[in-house]
Design a protein around this motif. Structure first.
Motif, short mmCIF file in Angstrom:
data_model
loop_
_atom_site.label_atom_id
_atom_site.label_comp_id
_atom_site.label_asym_id
_atom_site.label_seq_id
_atom_site.Cartn_x
_atom_site.Cartn_y
_atom_site.Cartn_z
N THR A 100 -98.65 -45.46 -75.09
CA THR A 100 -99.69 -44.47 -75.56
C THR A 100 -99.22 -43.00 -76.09
O THR A 100 -99.63 -42.44 -76.77
CB THR A 100 -100.89 -44.53 -74.35
N GLY A 144 -97.52 -42.85 -79.11
CA GLY A 144 -98.32 -43.00 -79.96
C GLY A 144 -99.28 -41.83 -80.47
O GLY A 144 -99.34 -41.45 -81.61
N LYS A 145 -99.52 -41.00 -79.48
CA LYS A 145 -100.35 -39.84 -79.44
C LYS A 145 -99.11 -38.81 -80.03
O LYS A 145 -99.82 -38.00 -80.83
CB LYS A 145 -100.72 -39.40 -78.08
N GLU A 146 -97.99 -38.83 -79.71
CA GLU A 146 -97.11 -37.74 -80.07
C GLU A 146 -96.70 -38.00 -81.65
O GLU A 146 -96.51 -37.04 -82.34
CB GLU A 146 -95.73 -37.85 -79.36
N LEU A 147 -96.33 -39.26 -82.19
CA LEU A 147 -96.47 -39.49 -83.48
C LEU A 147 -97.46 -38.99 -84.37
O LEU A 147 -97.44 -38.44 -85.26
CB LEU A 147 -96.05 -41.03 -83.63
N ARG A 148 -98.72 -39.36 -83.81
CA ARG A 148 -99.89 -38.96 -84.49
C ARG A 148 -99.90 -37.38 -84.78
O ARG A 148 -100.53 -36.75 -85.63
CB ARG A 148 -101.22 -39.34 -83.78
N ASP A 149 -99.51 -36.66 -83.31
CA ASP A 149 -99.69 -35.10 -83.62
C ASP A 149 -98.51 -34.45 -84.63
O ASP A 149 -98.86 -33.35 -85.03
CB ASP A 149 -99.26 -34.65 -82.20
N LYS A 156 -97.10 -36.44 -87.25
CA LYS A 156 -96.73 -37.16 -88.64
C LYS A 156 -97.15 -36.29 -89.65
O LYS A 156 -96.18 -36.20 -90.76
CB LYS A 156 -97.39 -38.50 -88.53
N TRP A 157 -98.17 -35.43 -89.76
CA TRP A 157 -98.70 -34.60 -91.15
C TRP A 157 -97.58 -33.55 -91.18
O TRP A 157 -97.33 -33.12 -92.46
CB TRP A 157 -99.78 -34.20 -90.85
N LYS A 185 -91.80 -36.87 -75.41
CA LYS A 185 -92.10 -35.88 -76.56
C LYS A 185 -90.99 -35.28 -77.24
O LYS A 185 -91.01 -35.15 -78.28
CB LYS A 185 -93.10 -34.85 -76.01
#
Length: 254
Positions: free
Chosen positions: A4, A7-12, A14-15, A119
């Motif tokens: 989790t 996944g959270k770090e990649l979402r943070d 990615k953009w 992270k």
């Protein structure tokens, strides 16, 4: 929970990575498209070039391979790469500490060390991968527009730059943990590296500038072997700064 967290770090991030990737690729494509136009604009005699264009810049424009290195490794990677590294560094932990959301992770049984290293490793890995992919893309993008590189030293040189960018990230992360405020952390990080880059302007002091080593100029031009010392130095310095930052985070009052 670790999955989790990943996944959270990649979402943070990615953009931020995607935007940086598009900017770097766009700068490569623009340079390829404008290469012949720039050649037409350059005077035939070096004595006629404007004062702000150095002889090295003049010669680089005339050679496609050198022009690609000058555009990517000598300018855009150190500048855009350092900006992205600072943004990721100051945004990795400081905002979550400020908002208190970091405690949600820690109360779910994840140690501070795991949070920090998960992270940090993801961010460093993403920064390095982004730079290397961009460096590799120079070859097919050049071919797509009918150009070919005389050699492929731009790719290993980009790896050196990527490791240097990872060092910039680690220092920015440490600064953010010391100041605990994202805006001031960004300002201080930018000032620190701007002043540090000035050392690269003079031959007597450029050895102390990470940006000089990041460019791997002598290696690219075939005047020196691959800069293993710079590679090892960047890796060792990044790990050392991250260890200091991890200890700082471990003692942080949340």
């Amino acid at each position: 929970m670790c999955r989790t967290l990943i996944g959270k770090e990649l979402r943070d991030i990615k953009w931020k990575l995607f935007v940086a990737f598009l900017v770097l690729v766009a700068s490569i494509v623009l340079m390829i498209i404008l290469h012949e136009r720039l050649l037409e604009l350059l005077p035939a005699d070096m004595s006629e070039i404007p004062f702000f264009i150095s002889p090295d810049m003049f010669n680089n424009f005339r050679d496609f391979t050198n022009a690609m290195w000058s555009n990517l490794n000598d300018q855009n990677l150190p500048q855009i790469g350092s900006l992205l590294a600072i943004i990721l560094g100051i945004g990795l932990l400081a905002p979550e500490i400020e908002s208190g959301t970091i405690t949600l992770l820690l109360t779910n049984g994840i140690s501070r060390q795991r949070v920090f290293w998960t992270k940090s490793i993801l961010a460093v890995g993403a920064l390095i991968l982004l730079r290397v992919v961009v460096g590799i893309l120079v070859v097919p993008l050049s071919s797509a527009f009918g150009y070919s590189l005389r050699h492929f030293r731009i790719i290993p040189a980009t790896l050196v730059a990527a490791l240097g960018i990872a060092f910039v990230f680690s220092v920015s992360l440490l600064i953010s943990l010391i100041l605990k405020e994202r805006i001031w952390s960004g300002i201080v990080s930018a000032v620190v590296f701007a002043l540090w880059s000035i050392l690269g302007f003079w031959e007597a002091t450029r050895v102390f500038s990470p940006f000089y080593h990041m460019r791997a100029r002598d290696y690219f031009y075939g005047d020196a072997n691959f800069p293993w010392l710079a590679v090892v130095g960047f890796i060792a310095a990044t790990i050392a700064v991250l260890l200091v930052a991890e200890r700082r985070f471990a003692r942080e009052e949340l």
